[in-house]
Design an enzyme around this catalytic site. Structure first.
Site, PDB file in Angstrom:
ATOM      1  N   GLU A 193     -51.405   6.766   9.180  1.00 20.22           N
ATOM      2  CA  GLU A 193     -51.322   6.832  10.637  1.00 20.22           C
ATOM      3  C   GLU A 193     -50.520   5.640  11.137  1.00 20.22           C
ATOM      4  OE1 GLU A 193     -53.830   3.388  10.828  1.00 20.22           O
ATOM      5  OE2 GLU A 193     -52.866   4.318  12.547  1.00 20.22           O
TER       6      GLU A 193
ATOM      7  N   CYS B  66     -55.290  -4.578  11.984  1.00 18.60           N
ATOM      8  CA  CYS B  66     -54.328  -4.072  10.993  1.00 18.60           C
ATOM      9  C   CYS B  66     -53.336  -5.082  10.447  1.00 18.60           C
ATOM     10  CB  CYS B  66     -53.583  -2.880  11.613  1.00 18.60           C
ATOM     11  SG  CYS B  66     -54.690  -1.548  11.987  1.00 18.60           S
TER      12      CYS B  66
ATOM     13  N   LYS C 167     -55.093  -7.198  22.498  1.00 25.79           N
ATOM     14  CA  LYS C 167     -53.962  -6.661  23.259  1.00 25.79           C
ATOM     15  C   LYS C 167     -54.529  -5.943  24.465  1.00 25.79           C
ATOM     16  CE  LYS C 167     -52.117  -2.729  21.896  1.00 25.79           C
ATOM     17  NZ  LYS C 167     -51.553  -1.614  21.133  1.00 25.79           N
TER      18      LYS C 167
HETATM   19  C1  UDX Z   1     -50.528  -1.734  14.873  1.00 27.89           C
HETATM   20  C2  UDX Z   1     -49.269  -0.917  14.592  1.00 27.89           C
HETATM   21  O1  UDX Z   1     -48.386  -1.002  15.720  1.00 27.89           O
HETATM   22  C3  UDX Z   1     -49.639   0.535  14.343  1.00 27.89           C
HETATM   23  O2  UDX Z   1     -48.481   1.282  14.015  1.00 27.89           O
HETATM   24  C4  UDX Z   1     -50.647   0.600  13.195  1.00 27.89           C
HETATM   25  O3  UDX Z   1     -51.028   1.940  12.944  1.00 27.89           O
HETATM   26  C5  UDX Z   1     -51.866  -0.241  13.522  1.00 27.89           C
HETATM   27  O4  UDX Z   1     -51.482  -1.594  13.797  1.00 27.89           O
HETATM   28  P1  UDX Z   1     -52.120  -2.190  16.916  1.00 27.89           P
HETATM   29  O5  UDX Z   1     -52.582  -3.298  16.034  1.00 27.89           O
HETATM   30  O6  UDX Z   1     -53.109  -1.276  17.522  1.00 27.89           O
HETATM   31  O7  UDX Z   1     -51.076  -1.252  16.061  1.00 27.89           O
HETATM   32  O8  UDX Z   1     -51.303  -2.810  18.148  1.00 27.89           O
HETATM   33  P2  UDX Z   1     -49.814  -3.331  18.338  1.00 27.89           P
HETATM   34  O9  UDX Z   1     -49.343  -2.813  19.632  1.00 27.89           O
HETATM   35  O10 UDX Z   1     -49.001  -3.083  17.138  1.00 27.89           O
HETATM   36  O11 UDX Z   1     -50.007  -4.943  18.517  1.00 27.89           O
HETATM   37  C6  UDX Z   1     -50.542  -5.666  17.453  1.00 27.89           C
HETATM   38  C7  UDX Z   1     -50.580  -7.134  17.863  1.00 27.89           C
HETATM   39  O12 UDX Z   1     -49.240  -7.668  17.909  1.00 27.89           O
HETATM   40  C8  UDX Z   1     -51.182  -7.393  19.243  1.00 27.89           C
HETATM   41  O13 UDX Z   1     -52.009  -8.545  19.182  1.00 27.89           O
HETATM   42  C9  UDX Z   1     -49.967  -7.688  20.127  1.00 27.89           C
HETATM   43  O14 UDX Z   1     -50.278  -8.577  21.182  1.00 27.89           O
HETATM   44  C10 UDX Z   1     -49.035  -8.359  19.124  1.00 27.89           C
HETATM   45  N1  UDX Z   1     -47.623  -8.228  19.484  1.00 27.89           N
HETATM   46  C11 UDX Z   1     -47.069  -6.999  19.537  1.00 27.89           C
HETATM   47  C12 UDX Z   1     -46.882  -9.383  19.722  1.00 27.89           C
HETATM   48  O15 UDX Z   1     -47.400 -10.495  19.668  1.00 27.89           O
HETATM   49  N2  UDX Z   1     -45.556  -9.256  20.032  1.00 27.89           N
HETATM   50  C13 UDX Z   1     -44.946  -8.036  20.105  1.00 27.89           C
HETATM   51  O16 UDX Z   1     -43.760  -7.988  20.410  1.00 27.89           O
HETATM   52  C14 UDX Z   1     -45.726  -6.863  19.854  1.00 27.89           C
END
Ligand code: UDX
Length: 450
Positions: free
Chosen positions: A151, A260, A320
């Site tokens: 996923e 993740c 997030k």
């Molecule tokens: C992530 C992956 O995006 C997804 O494809 C996988 O299935 C599960 O893990 P998720 O962890 O739910 O999803 O959120 P995501 O939007 O990826 O953000 C992860 C973390 O990275 C958050 O803490 C967010 O704040 C941080 N982030 C994200 C950054 O610091 N900078 C960015 O540009 C993007």
């Protein structure tokens, strides 16, 4: 199709509820008695926009049922999606004990052909182990297959990601398995990547690790921006216009959290190391991310001076926006560090407060809104870019504070607008270092030498 979902967590519940909403017959399994009771009462035990409504609709139409018994799901389903957790062991390895337990229970219950589908993020070659185990354990004459269908759901927009994926990855070894999954996913009208099980498993770890790498890369660029007075947001905008780079996941800040990225980067590092491959890039990404948290506290100390006796208002605790999930959230590191430095800490998060009260414990004041968190504060620290924080009345917030100081850990705000509102503003990589008197003289001197 008749589908069994083993594990009603963020992934399993979204997968099952969406399949039910698309007309499939879904049996959800979870061994947590309270979670099963909550689901049967139409309650989802975590916040994910739209999910509770989807679960209720599926149950009302009789397309989504919930049980604690794996045999019940095995009996009534042709496809069995394994969606259990694969947490990180202390040595960084993925803990596959839940996957192993579920695989054995499925094997013992199987009376006819079943396709067992890995949806949990697992190390490459886990599917091979599952296939061996199933074939050793199932009754003589009963056939089965194993497939990988990783996923790519992001919390906060998981339903959207499930129904409108960029791609669907299917790793299968038999034509029968391939056919079942292709038939299941063809109505999604998304690109199908049909490959072998190992490639599908590795694709997931490689994808998540790359996204994590991108975040740590832009955070490393942000550090240079602060030294030379550049604006990392403009740098990222310019980089992102190159279609080979892409703007997404180039937002500098206090770094990634969630269930993740850290887990998958650690697992991928273990896999690479175990096969004597170069894992230095992965280690570097994890190291940069780990250091972003103490770095944020150090930046605040540079803004305020010694933190002892100061009051800090923290806006945002979830890892997030649009989730109440605190797993590996930067706030869970940063708030205790502020407390250890002798600061008083006031916190607010739109969704994560109940969970935070269990985790952040004593010495933290839990507030009802952002303005209350800012009241009497020497500084406000934004750690999660909730939409509602974008609309805050900054002038009103400044009037409530003892000192109008903002550390913007997600570069949510426009520095010029914050300064117009009378705030002393620091983001991450927004060139503030360059704008202090000392560093300007330093640059002028350097300019004379050339
Ligand atoms: C992530 C992956 O995006 C997804 O494809 C996988 O299935 C599960 O893990 P998720 O962890 O739910 O999803 O959120 P995501 O939007 O990826 O953000 C992860 C973390 O990275 C958050 O803490 C967010 O704040 C941080 N982030 C994200 C950054 O610091 N900078 C960015 O540009 C993007």
């Amino acid at each position: 199709m008749k589908i069994g979902i083993i594990g009603a967590g963020h992934v399993g519940l979204v997968t099952g509820a969406c399949f039910a909403d698309l007309g499939h017959q879904v049996m959800m399994v979870d061994d947590d008695r309270r979670k099963v009771a909550a689901l049967r009462a139409g309650r989802v035990p975590f916040f994910e926009p739209g999910l509770e409504e989807l679960v209720r609709r599926g149950m009302a139409h009789g397309r989504l049922r919930v049980t604690r018994a794996i045999p019940e799901a095995v009996d009534c389903s042709t496809l069995l999606f394994v969606c259990v957790g694969t947490p990180t062991r202390p040595n960084g390895e993925a803990d596959l004990s839940a996957v192993e337990t579920v695989t054995r229970r499925i094997a013992r219950s199987m009376r006819a052909y079943r396709l067992v589908v890995e949806k949990s993020t697992v190390p490459v070659q886990t599917g091979a182990w599952m296939r061996r185990t199933l074939r050793e354990m199932v009754r003589r004459g009963v056939d089965c297959d194993v497939a990988s269908n990783p996923e790519f759901l992001r919390e906060g927009c998981a339903i959207q990601d499930f129904l409108h994926p960029d791609r669907i990855v299917i790793g299968a070894e038999s034509e029968r398995a391939r056919r079942l999954l292709v038939d299941l996913y063809t109505p999604f009208h998304a690109p199908l990547v049909v490959t072998d099980v190992s490639s599908a498993e590795l694709l997931k770890h490689a994808s998540n690790s790359f996204l994590a790498l991108k975040i740590s890369y832009i955070n490393a660029v942000a550090q240079v921006c602060e030294r030379v007075g550049a604006d990392v947001v403009k740098v990222a905008d310019g980089m992102g216009l190159d279609r080979r780079i892409g703007r997404a996941f180039l937002d500098a800040g206090v770094g990634w959290g969630g269930s993740c990225f850290s887990k998958d980067v650690a697992a991928f590092t273990r896999i690479a190391t175990a096969h004597r491959c170069d894992a230095s890039l992965l280690r570097a990404a994890a190291g940069i991310n780990r250091r972003q948290r103490p770095y944020a506290v150090a930046r605040l100390r540079r803004l305020l001076g010694p933190l002892r006796g100061r009051t800090v208002g923290v806006l945002g605790l979830a890892f997030k926006p649009d989730t109440d999930d605190l797993r590996d959230a930067p706030a869970l590191d940063i708030v205790p560090k502020l407390r250890a430095a002798g600061a008083r800490v006031r916190v607010f998060d739109p969704k994560a407060m109940p969970a935070a009260k269990k985790l952040l414990g004593r010495g933290v004041t839990f507030c009802r809104n952002a303005y209350e968190a800012a009241r009497g504060a020497d500084a406000v620290m934004l750690l999660t870019e909730w939409n509602e924080f974008k609309e805050l009345d900054v002038t009103r917030m400044a009037s409530l504070m003892r000192q109008p100081v903002v550390f913007d850990g997600r570069n949510l705000y426009d520095p010029a607008a914050m300064r117009r509102a009378g705030m002393r503003y620091a983001g991450i990589g927004r060139g503030q270092m360059q704008q202090t008197a000392h560093s300007t003289q330093h640059t002028e001197k350097a300019g004379k030498k050339r």
